[in-house]
Design a protein around this motif. Structure first.
Motif, mmCIF file in Angstrom:
data_model
loop_
_atom_site.group_PDB
_atom_site.id
_atom_site.type_symbol
_atom_site.label_atom_id
_atom_site.label_comp_id
_atom_site.label_asym_id
_atom_site.label_seq_id
_atom_site.Cartn_x
_atom_site.Cartn_y
_atom_site.Cartn_z
ATOM 1 N N TYR A 63 0.835 -1.200 0.000
ATOM 2 C CA TYR A 63 0.000 0.000 0.000
ATOM 3 C C TYR A 63 0.872 1.253 0.000
ATOM 4 O O TYR A 63 0.632 2.193 -0.757
ATOM 5 C CB TYR A 63 -0.893 0.050 1.253
ATOM 6 N N ILE A 64 1.882 1.245 0.881
ATOM 7 C CA ILE A 64 2.744 2.425 1.047
ATOM 8 C C ILE A 64 3.517 2.735 -0.234
ATOM 9 O O ILE A 64 3.762 3.887 -0.576
ATOM 10 C CB ILE A 64 3.717 2.208 2.226
ATOM 11 N N ILE A 65 3.888 1.677 -0.970
ATOM 12 C CA ILE A 65 4.679 1.861 -2.194
ATOM 13 C C ILE A 65 3.801 2.142 -3.409
ATOM 14 O O ILE A 65 4.032 3.092 -4.164
ATOM 15 C CB ILE A 65 5.558 0.625 -2.460
ATOM 16 N N LEU A 66 2.766 1.326 -3.595
ATOM 17 C CA LEU A 66 1.984 1.382 -4.828
ATOM 18 C C LEU A 66 1.067 2.590 -4.918
ATOM 19 O O LEU A 66 1.002 3.257 -5.957
ATOM 20 C CB LEU A 66 1.173 0.096 -4.984
ATOM 21 N N PHE A 67 0.325 2.879 -3.841
ATOM 22 C CA PHE A 67 -0.638 3.971 -3.922
ATOM 23 C C PHE A 67 0.035 5.322 -4.183
ATOM 24 O O PHE A 67 -0.401 6.068 -5.074
ATOM 25 C CB PHE A 67 -1.498 4.016 -2.655
ATOM 26 N N PRO A 68 1.100 5.673 -3.467
ATOM 27 C CA PRO A 68 1.784 6.932 -3.805
ATOM 28 C C PRO A 68 2.367 6.911 -5.219
ATOM 29 O O PRO A 68 2.387 7.944 -5.907
ATOM 30 C CB PRO A 68 2.900 7.027 -2.750
ATOM 31 N N SER A 69 2.841 5.726 -5.655
ATOM 32 C CA SER A 69 3.411 5.625 -7.008
ATOM 33 C C SER A 69 2.361 5.916 -8.067
ATOM 34 O O SER A 69 2.642 6.592 -9.081
ATOM 35 C CB SER A 69 4.000 4.229 -7.231
ATOM 36 N N VAL A 70 1.148 5.419 -7.861
ATOM 37 C CA VAL A 70 0.053 5.688 -8.805
ATOM 38 C C VAL A 70 -0.268 7.178 -8.833
ATOM 39 O O VAL A 70 -0.451 7.778 -9.908
ATOM 40 C CB VAL A 70 -1.196 4.867 -8.425
ATOM 41 N N LEU A 71 -0.332 7.792 -7.654
ATOM 42 C CA LEU A 71 -0.628 9.219 -7.580
ATOM 43 C C LEU A 71 0.464 10.042 -8.268
ATOM 44 O O LEU A 71 0.165 10.997 -9.002
ATOM 45 C CB LEU A 71 -0.765 9.649 -6.119
ATOM 46 N N VAL A 72 1.712 9.673 -8.029
ATOM 47 C CA VAL A 72 2.820 10.385 -8.670
ATOM 48 C C VAL A 72 2.722 10.269 -10.193
ATOM 49 O O VAL A 72 2.941 11.246 -10.928
ATOM 50 C CB VAL A 72 4.178 9.848 -8.179
ATOM 51 N N TYR A 73 2.367 9.086 -10.678
ATOM 52 C CA TYR A 73 2.254 8.867 -12.126
ATOM 53 C C TYR A 73 1.200 9.787 -12.735
ATOM 54 O O TYR A 73 1.428 10.420 -13.780
ATOM 55 C CB TYR A 73 1.913 7.409 -12.396
ATOM 56 N N GLN A 102 -7.400 14.311 -12.462
ATOM 57 C CA GLN A 102 -6.355 13.288 -12.390
ATOM 58 C C GLN A 102 -6.569 12.358 -11.186
ATOM 59 O O GLN A 102 -6.317 11.152 -11.279
ATOM 60 C CB GLN A 102 -4.977 13.950 -12.299
ATOM 61 N N ILE A 103 -7.029 12.937 -10.087
ATOM 62 C CA ILE A 103 -7.320 12.113 -8.906
ATOM 63 C C ILE A 103 -8.439 11.123 -9.229
ATOM 64 O O ILE A 103 -8.361 9.934 -8.884
ATOM 65 C CB ILE A 103 -7.728 12.991 -7.700
ATOM 66 N N ILE A 104 -9.478 11.607 -9.908
ATOM 67 C CA ILE A 104 -10.613 10.742 -10.272
ATOM 68 C C ILE A 104 -10.167 9.653 -11.244
ATOM 69 O O ILE A 104 -10.574 8.495 -11.132
ATOM 70 C CB ILE A 104 -11.754 11.588 -10.888
ATOM 71 N N VAL A 105 -9.316 10.009 -12.191
ATOM 72 C CA VAL A 105 -8.807 9.036 -13.165
ATOM 73 C C VAL A 105 -7.978 7.953 -12.476
ATOM 74 O O VAL A 105 -8.009 6.777 -12.867
ATOM 75 C CB VAL A 105 -7.978 9.748 -14.254
ATOM 76 N N SER A 106 -7.209 8.350 -11.455
ATOM 77 C CA SER A 106 -6.353 7.378 -10.759
ATOM 78 C C SER A 106 -7.136 6.465 -9.810
ATOM 79 O O SER A 106 -6.652 5.389 -9.446
ATOM 80 C CB SER A 106 -5.266 8.117 -9.970
ATOM 81 N N ALA A 107 -8.334 6.883 -9.412
ATOM 82 C CA ALA A 107 -9.113 6.122 -8.428
ATOM 83 C C ALA A 107 -9.390 4.681 -8.868
ATOM 84 O O ALA A 107 -9.214 3.747 -8.073
ATOM 85 C CB ALA A 107 -10.414 6.854 -8.115
ATOM 86 N N PRO A 108 -9.828 4.453 -10.143
ATOM 87 C CA PRO A 108 -10.073 3.061 -10.545
ATOM 88 C C PRO A 108 -8.827 2.187 -10.490
ATOM 89 O O PRO A 108 -8.912 0.996 -10.180
ATOM 90 C CB PRO A 108 -10.574 3.204 -11.995
ATOM 91 N N VAL A 109 -7.662 2.786 -10.790
ATOM 92 C CA VAL A 109 -6.414 2.020 -10.734
ATOM 93 C C VAL A 109 -6.124 1.589 -9.300
ATOM 94 O O VAL A 109 -5.797 0.430 -9.027
ATOM 95 C CB VAL A 109 -5.241 2.839 -11.295
ATOM 96 N N MET A 110 -6.266 2.545 -8.349
ATOM 97 C CA MET A 110 -6.014 2.219 -6.950
ATOM 98 C C MET A 110 -7.050 1.233 -6.425
ATOM 99 O O MET A 110 -6.733 0.326 -5.644
ATOM 100 C CB MET A 110 -6.006 3.497 -6.109
ATOM 101 N N ALA A 111 -8.306 1.378 -6.882
ATOM 102 C CA ALA A 111 -9.346 0.427 -6.477
ATOM 103 C C ALA A 111 -9.040 -0.966 -7.013
ATOM 104 O O ALA A 111 -9.275 -1.976 -6.339
ATOM 105 C CB ALA A 111 -10.707 0.902 -6.985
ATOM 106 N N GLY A 112 -8.497 -1.002 -8.248
ATOM 107 C CA GLY A 112 -8.120 -2.294 -8.832
ATOM 108 C C GLY A 112 -7.007 -2.972 -8.054
ATOM 109 O O GLY A 112 -7.029 -4.187 -7.836
#
Length: 329
Positions: A63-73, A102-112
């Protein structure tokens, strides 16, 4: 079928009923209630296992690695033109619409990503869930109680009635809220070595902070002693210094149960990656995941000798004495 005492674990106890606390051996009319409580044990274990996996250090690290990485992307356009966090803040404040898009677009990725973790938790939790689903249908309850519970519940004068003494129920407001069951291993019992298996101890979730489980383990230890004495009398045995070996199972993710066993002198004897003791069917990928996350079913044992008076175990145990109970601190 004897009229059964129905309990609904999803409903609160009736406050209109007198707040009397008592205990009872298993009787035909309490059979359904006892089965419901023992089956609920595995529902609660399934929930504990799922929680254990979701908050496992491996998953938390992801969680700590992936979620911030998605947001940064997804926010890289903002980050790349910023030379400091303060500048980034001002850029975002001036482009709030694009930022939230961009936050809304990233939400499905983080949910996935979270869904993948949830799916793994579901797969592992289903090892316990399979017991819950088939507890009655596949006669798992017969194994727990050590006899045909359907026959026991059908006749108030059944020859199996004496076996009801091997199950203890705590009753509050006229509703069973906790249960413990044990059964001797008659195939391996000898006059010198008596073996007893505690097959199930469970307390209704809303009463988990009260020491009913401690009381039930103390009862199980004393009942094991009684059974051994009855066994020696039946055999007309002269053995004076025999042993009583009590075994029970606990899961690695059920830390409360493990602490309770340690407090009562039980020690880990062996462990298995197979979580379902009733119908072992561990798949290779389940075994690999269980090893990865440290999920196992341990067998714990307590060795007693008849030279010691087990009544000492109950000194200071005021549970069910004058309606008093101890809270777990």
């Amino acid at each position: 079928m004897v009229a059964q005492k129905d309990i609904d674990l999803n409903e609160p106890l009736d406050e209109k009923v007198s707040s009397t606390l008592s205990k009872s051996a298993l009787t035909p009319e309490l059979t359904k209630a006892a089965i419901t409580l023992q089956g609920d044990r595995y529902k609660q274990l399934q929930a504990k296992l799922t929680k254990f996996i979701i908050w496992h250090p491996y998953f938390v690290t992801f969680y700590i690695i992936l979620f911030p990485s998605v947001l940064v992307y997804y926010l890289w356009d903002f980050i790349s033109i910023s030379e400091s966090m303060i500048e980034l803040y001002y850029i975002i404040s001036r482009n709030k619409r694009d930022f939230f898009v961009q936050i809304i677009v990233s939400a499905p990725v983080m949910a996935g990503i979270f869904g993948i973790f949830g799916f793994i938790a579901y797969i592992l939790g289903d090892q316990i869930g399979a017991i819950t689903d088939k507890y009655v249908a596949q006669k798992y309850c017969d194994y727990t109680f050590g006899f045909d519970v359907k026959e026991f519940a059908s006749d108030p004068k059944t020859p199996l009635l004496k076996n009801g003494k091997n199950t203890e129920l705590v009753v509050y407001r006229n509703q069973p809220i906790a249960v413990a069951t044990l059964k001797p291993d008659w195939d391996q019992c000898t006059e010198e070595n008596f073996i007893v298996n505690i097959t199930g101890v469970h307390v209704r979730k809303v009463f988990a902070q009260v020491d009913f489980d401690q009381f039930l383990f103390e009862w199980a230890i004393l009942r094991s002693r009684e059974l051994y004495q009855e066994f020696l009398i039946q055999k007309n045995s002269k053995v004076k210094n025999g042993t009583i070996f009590i075994v029970t199972d606990a899961y690695s993710f059920d830390t409360q149960q493990q602490k309770l066993l340690a407090r009562n002198g039980f020690r880990l004897l062996s462990s298995s990656w197979e979580l379902n003791p009733f119908n072992p069917s561990l798949k290779s990928y389940e075994k690999a995941l269980n090893k990865l996350f440290g999920i196992s079913r341990g067998t714990f044992g307590l060795l007693l000798t008849t030279e010691k008076d087990d009544v000492e175990l109950l000194k200071g145990s005021d549970i069910l004495e004058n309606g008093q109970v101890r809270k777990r601190h």
